[in-house]
Design an enzyme around this catalytic site. Sequence first.
Site: not given
Length: 260
Positions: A143, A240
């Site tokens: 990520e 998220e």
Amino acid sequence: MPRFAANLSMLFTEVDFLDRFAAAAEAGFSGVEYLFPYDFPVEEIRARLDANKLEQVLFNLPAGDWGKGERGIACHPDRVEEFRAGVDKAIAYAKVLGNTQINCLAGIRPQGHDCATIEQTFVENLKFAAEKLEAAGIKLVMEAINTRDIPGFYLNNTKQALAIREKVGSANLFLQYDIYHMQIMEGDLARTVEFNLAAINHVQLADNPGRNEPGTGEINYRFLFQHLDRIGYQGWIGCEYKPATTTVAGLGWLKSHNAI
């Protein structure tokens, strides 16, 4: 339409962690993700998943001392053995939880090492993790994170992530594309995802600014959800974000954005 997973590190924080599984199911989610499972007995997490008919979608490799501000160790030359031990630990948890993808956080750029050494460490650690995870039937994702929220984070844009992926050379390494982080770092979200769709195995969301739920900021999520559907994205989207008020009060975006 893509499937949405509740990120239990950010949502339903009004209750204890293990109780968030039931809260997510009650709210209509069919999958969950979170930062780490390692503070809890794996059998207890498995029981919560089963009791609430939830799929375990994603968690991260061990990332150092989170409480002291560490955000990953994969690019740290002096912590390679710790990283490798963490891969084994993550696989053990994933096998019990039925988790088929794990995220690697690169970490904050360490001091006292040159750029070439840091990159080579990250590449070699990813090679090791990708091979070990592939043997266990688990995909590895990495990520890119914005350097406003985490100053000095080593992996911070899609171009860099793709270059690292090429150097690793593994068919078992993919990108986790976080819309919030990449809106800050690069923009051009729809074109970037479409052009690199084959390399993306997981997507996460939050609006910007504020990192709250879709509809609270500048990102046109209604368009992006339709776009992901149109281009054939088959993975999960992890929610998220930090609820602007409470988690349940903020879930109206799922209906207003035609996400359910």
